[in-house]
Scaffold this motif. Sequence first.
Motif, short mmCIF file in Angstrom:
data_model
loop_
_atom_site.label_atom_id
_atom_site.label_comp_id
_atom_site.label_asym_id
_atom_site.label_seq_id
_atom_site.Cartn_x
_atom_site.Cartn_y
_atom_site.Cartn_z
N ALA A 69 0.81 -1.23 0.00
CA ALA A 69 0.00 0.00 0.00
C ALA A 69 0.84 1.27 0.00
O ALA A 69 0.44 2.28 0.57
CB ALA A 69 -0.98 0.00 1.16
N VAL A 70 1.98 1.24 -0.66
CA VAL A 70 2.77 2.46 -0.87
C VAL A 70 2.23 3.13 -2.13
O VAL A 70 2.07 2.50 -3.16
CB VAL A 70 4.27 2.14 -1.04
N ALA A 71 1.94 4.43 -2.03
CA ALA A 71 1.50 5.19 -3.20
C ALA A 71 2.71 5.49 -4.07
O ALA A 71 3.69 6.06 -3.61
CB ALA A 71 0.82 6.47 -2.77
N VAL A 72 2.63 5.08 -5.33
CA VAL A 72 3.71 5.33 -6.29
C VAL A 72 3.14 6.26 -7.36
O VAL A 72 2.19 5.90 -8.06
CB VAL A 72 4.22 4.03 -6.93
N VAL A 73 3.70 7.46 -7.45
CA VAL A 73 3.22 8.48 -8.39
C VAL A 73 4.27 8.67 -9.48
O VAL A 73 5.44 8.91 -9.18
CB VAL A 73 2.94 9.81 -7.67
N LEU A 74 3.84 8.57 -10.72
CA LEU A 74 4.72 8.76 -11.87
C LEU A 74 4.52 10.17 -12.41
O LEU A 74 3.40 10.58 -12.70
CB LEU A 74 4.40 7.73 -12.95
N THR A 114 -0.17 4.34 -8.78
CA THR A 114 -0.65 3.03 -8.38
C THR A 114 -0.26 2.80 -6.91
O THR A 114 0.41 3.64 -6.31
CB THR A 114 -0.06 1.91 -9.26
N LEU A 115 -0.70 1.68 -6.36
CA LEU A 115 -0.29 1.24 -5.02
C LEU A 115 0.50 -0.05 -5.16
O LEU A 115 0.23 -0.87 -6.04
CB LEU A 115 -1.51 0.98 -4.13
N THR A 116 1.46 -0.25 -4.25
CA THR A 116 2.19 -1.51 -4.26
C THR A 116 1.29 -2.61 -3.72
O THR A 116 0.41 -2.37 -2.91
CB THR A 116 3.47 -1.42 -3.41
N ASP A 117 1.54 -3.83 -4.17
CA ASP A 117 0.78 -4.97 -3.66
C ASP A 117 1.40 -5.43 -2.34
O ASP A 117 2.31 -4.79 -1.81
CB ASP A 117 0.72 -6.10 -4.69
N LEU A 118 0.92 -6.54 -1.79
CA LEU A 118 1.41 -7.02 -0.51
C LEU A 118 2.87 -7.45 -0.56
O LEU A 118 3.55 -7.51 0.46
CB LEU A 118 0.54 -8.19 -0.01
N GLU A 119 3.37 -7.75 -1.76
CA GLU A 119 4.78 -8.12 -1.93
C GLU A 119 5.66 -6.91 -2.22
O GLU A 119 6.84 -7.05 -2.52
CB GLU A 119 4.91 -9.15 -3.06
N GLY A 120 5.07 -5.71 -2.19
CA GLY A 120 5.82 -4.48 -2.43
C GLY A 120 6.06 -4.17 -3.90
O GLY A 120 6.76 -3.22 -4.23
N ILE A 150 9.99 10.85 -13.08
CA ILE A 150 10.23 10.96 -11.63
C ILE A 150 9.21 10.05 -10.96
O ILE A 150 8.02 10.10 -11.28
CB ILE A 150 10.04 12.40 -11.13
N LEU A 151 9.66 9.20 -10.05
CA LEU A 151 8.76 8.36 -9.26
C LEU A 151 8.77 8.88 -7.82
O LEU A 151 9.83 9.06 -7.23
CB LEU A 151 9.22 6.90 -9.26
N LEU A 152 7.57 9.09 -7.27
CA LEU A 152 7.42 9.50 -5.88
C LEU A 152 6.80 8.35 -5.10
O LEU A 152 5.79 7.78 -5.52
CB LEU A 152 6.52 10.73 -5.78
N PHE A 153 7.41 8.00 -3.97
CA PHE A 153 6.93 6.92 -3.12
C PHE A 153 6.47 7.54 -1.81
O PHE A 153 7.24 8.24 -1.14
CB PHE A 153 8.04 5.90 -2.86
N GLN A 154 5.20 7.27 -1.42
CA GLN A 154 4.64 7.86 -0.21
C GLN A 154 3.86 6.81 0.58
O GLN A 154 3.05 6.07 0.03
CB GLN A 154 3.71 9.02 -0.56
N HIS A 155 4.14 6.80 1.89
CA HIS A 155 3.43 5.91 2.82
C HIS A 155 3.38 6.63 4.17
O HIS A 155 4.33 7.31 4.53
CB HIS A 155 4.16 4.57 2.95
N SER A 196 3.74 5.64 7.16
CA SER A 196 4.71 5.21 8.16
C SER A 196 6.16 5.40 7.72
O SER A 196 7.07 5.08 8.47
CB SER A 196 4.50 3.73 8.49
N TYR A 197 6.37 5.91 6.49
CA TYR A 197 7.73 6.03 5.96
C TYR A 197 7.96 7.43 5.40
O TYR A 197 7.01 8.11 5.00
CB TYR A 197 7.98 4.98 4.87
N GLU A 198 9.23 7.82 5.33
CA GLU A 198 9.59 9.11 4.75
C GLU A 198 9.33 9.08 3.24
O GLU A 198 9.59 8.07 2.59
CB GLU A 198 11.07 9.42 5.00
N PRO A 199 8.83 10.19 2.67
CA PRO A 199 8.65 10.23 1.22
C PRO A 199 10.00 10.08 0.51
O PRO A 199 11.05 10.49 1.03
CB PRO A 199 8.07 11.63 0.97
N PHE A 200 9.96 9.49 -0.68
CA PHE A 200 11.19 9.22 -1.42
C PHE A 200 10.93 9.47 -2.90
O PHE A 200 9.86 9.13 -3.41
CB PHE A 200 11.62 7.77 -1.18
N ALA A 201 11.88 10.06 -3.60
CA ALA A 201 11.74 10.34 -5.03
C ALA A 201 12.93 9.76 -5.79
O ALA A 201 14.05 9.74 -5.29
CB ALA A 201 11.65 11.84 -5.28
N VAL A 202 12.66 9.29 -7.02
CA VAL A 202 13.68 8.70 -7.87
C VAL A 202 13.53 9.28 -9.28
O VAL A 202 12.43 9.29 -9.83
CB VAL A 202 13.53 7.16 -7.95
#
Length: 133
Positions: A40-45, A56-62, A74-79, A81-87
Amino acid sequence: MKKVIVTCCMTMLVVLSFAQSAPRQIHGTVLDAFDKPIGAVAVVLQAQDSTYLNSTLTDLEGRFVLESSENAYILLFQHISYEPFAVNGYEENVGRIVLTEKLNALDEIVVSAEKPLVKVSDGKLIYNSSTLQ
Protein backbone atom coordinates in the motif's frame (compact mmCIF):
# COMPACT_ATOMS: atom_id res chain seq x y z
CA MET A 1 1.41 12.29 -59.88
CA LYS A 2 4.42 13.90 -58.24
CA LYS A 3 2.15 16.23 -56.22
CA VAL A 4 0.13 13.26 -54.91
CA ILE A 5 3.26 11.43 -53.73
CA VAL A 6 4.63 14.57 -52.05
CA THR A 7 1.25 15.22 -50.38
CA CYS A 8 1.07 11.62 -49.09
CA CYS A 9 4.62 11.82 -47.74
CA MET A 10 3.94 15.11 -45.99
CA THR A 11 0.73 13.74 -44.48
CA MET A 12 2.54 10.68 -43.18
CA LEU A 13 5.27 12.84 -41.65
CA VAL A 14 2.69 14.98 -39.84
CA VAL A 15 0.86 11.90 -38.53
CA LEU A 16 4.09 10.28 -37.37
CA SER A 17 5.27 13.46 -35.66
CA PHE A 18 2.14 13.50 -33.51
CA ALA A 19 2.22 9.78 -32.75
CA GLN A 20 3.33 8.85 -29.26
CA SER A 21 5.87 6.19 -28.53
CA ALA A 22 4.58 2.82 -27.39
CA PRO A 23 3.89 2.67 -23.64
CA ARG A 24 6.37 0.74 -21.55
CA GLN A 25 6.00 -0.80 -18.13
CA ILE A 26 7.99 0.74 -15.30
CA HIS A 27 8.26 -1.73 -12.43
CA GLY A 28 10.08 -2.36 -9.17
CA THR A 29 9.79 -3.42 -5.53
CA VAL A 30 9.48 -1.29 -2.37
CA LEU A 31 11.16 -2.62 0.79
CA ASP A 32 11.84 -1.43 4.34
CA ALA A 33 15.25 -1.29 6.03
CA PHE A 34 14.96 -5.01 6.94
CA ASP A 35 14.31 -6.07 3.30
CA LYS A 36 10.64 -6.76 4.00
CA PRO A 37 8.12 -5.71 1.33
CA ILE A 38 5.88 -2.74 2.06
CA GLY A 39 2.30 -2.93 0.81
CA ALA A 40 0.00 0.00 0.00
CA VAL A 41 2.77 2.46 -0.87
CA ALA A 42 1.50 5.19 -3.20
CA VAL A 43 3.71 5.33 -6.29
CA VAL A 44 3.22 8.48 -8.39
CA LEU A 45 4.72 8.76 -11.87
CA GLN A 46 5.59 12.27 -13.06
CA ALA A 47 7.26 13.72 -16.13
CA GLN A 48 10.54 15.60 -15.66
CA ASP A 49 8.55 18.86 -15.41
CA SER A 50 6.51 17.38 -12.49
CA THR A 51 3.40 16.82 -14.59
CA TYR A 52 1.27 13.96 -13.22
CA LEU A 53 1.24 10.94 -15.54
CA ASN A 54 0.05 7.90 -13.59
CA SER A 55 -0.11 6.34 -10.11
CA THR A 56 -0.65 3.03 -8.38
CA LEU A 57 -0.29 1.24 -5.02
CA THR A 58 2.19 -1.51 -4.26
CA ASP A 59 0.78 -4.97 -3.66
CA LEU A 60 1.41 -7.02 -0.51
CA GLU A 61 4.78 -8.12 -1.93
CA GLY A 62 5.82 -4.48 -2.43
CA ARG A 63 5.67 -4.73 -6.24
CA PHE A 64 4.36 -2.01 -8.55
CA VAL A 65 3.87 -1.63 -12.31
CA LEU A 66 3.12 1.64 -14.12
CA GLU A 67 2.66 2.31 -17.81
CA SER A 68 4.34 5.33 -19.34
CA SER A 69 5.29 6.64 -22.76
CA GLU A 70 7.82 9.08 -21.26
CA ASN A 71 11.53 8.28 -21.56
CA ALA A 72 12.59 10.26 -18.47
CA TYR A 73 10.43 10.26 -15.37
CA ILE A 74 10.23 10.96 -11.63
CA LEU A 75 8.76 8.36 -9.26
CA LEU A 76 7.42 9.50 -5.88
CA PHE A 77 6.93 6.92 -3.12
CA GLN A 78 4.64 7.86 -0.21
CA HIS A 79 3.43 5.91 2.82
CA ILE A 80 2.13 7.19 6.15
CA SER A 81 4.71 5.21 8.16
CA TYR A 82 7.73 6.03 5.96
CA GLU A 83 9.59 9.11 4.75
CA PRO A 84 8.65 10.23 1.22
CA PHE A 85 11.19 9.22 -1.42
CA ALA A 86 11.74 10.34 -5.03
CA VAL A 87 13.68 8.70 -7.87
CA ASN A 88 14.64 10.14 -11.26
CA GLY A 89 14.82 7.41 -13.86
CA TYR A 90 15.01 6.28 -17.45
CA GLU A 91 14.94 2.50 -17.11
CA GLU A 92 11.91 0.21 -17.13
CA ASN A 93 13.20 -1.77 -14.12
CA VAL A 94 13.57 0.58 -11.16
CA GLY A 95 14.81 -2.27 -8.98
CA ARG A 96 14.60 -2.25 -5.18
CA ILE A 97 13.49 0.94 -3.45
CA VAL A 98 14.24 1.06 0.29
CA LEU A 99 12.14 3.44 2.39
CA THR A 100 13.20 4.71 5.81
CA GLU A 101 10.75 4.58 8.68
CA LYS A 102 9.21 7.85 9.86
CA LEU A 103 9.55 8.45 13.58
CA ASN A 104 6.33 9.85 15.02
CA ALA A 105 6.64 11.03 18.62
CA LEU A 106 3.81 12.63 20.55
CA ASP A 107 4.48 15.32 23.15
CA GLU A 108 1.45 14.41 25.24
CA ILE A 109 -1.88 12.63 25.16
CA VAL A 110 -5.04 14.16 26.61
CA VAL A 111 -7.96 11.91 27.50
CA SER A 112 -11.22 13.57 28.42
CA ALA A 113 -14.60 12.13 29.32
CA GLU A 114 -18.05 13.38 30.26
CA LYS A 115 -20.97 11.81 32.01
CA PRO A 116 -23.71 10.81 29.60
CA LEU A 117 -26.86 12.91 29.57
CA VAL A 118 -29.12 9.85 29.91
CA LYS A 119 -28.34 6.51 31.56
CA VAL A 120 -30.48 3.35 31.51
CA SER A 121 -30.46 1.42 34.76
CA ASP A 122 -32.90 -1.37 35.73
CA GLY A 123 -35.25 -0.36 32.91
CA LYS A 124 -35.37 3.28 34.09
CA LEU A 125 -34.02 6.37 32.36
CA ILE A 126 -31.82 8.40 34.68
CA TYR A 127 -31.01 11.96 33.62
CA ASN A 128 -27.80 13.65 34.65
CA SER A 129 -29.09 16.95 36.05
CA SER A 130 -25.65 18.56 36.24
CA THR A 131 -25.45 18.63 32.42
CA LEU A 132 -28.96 20.04 31.98
CA GLN A 133 -29.32 23.82 31.95
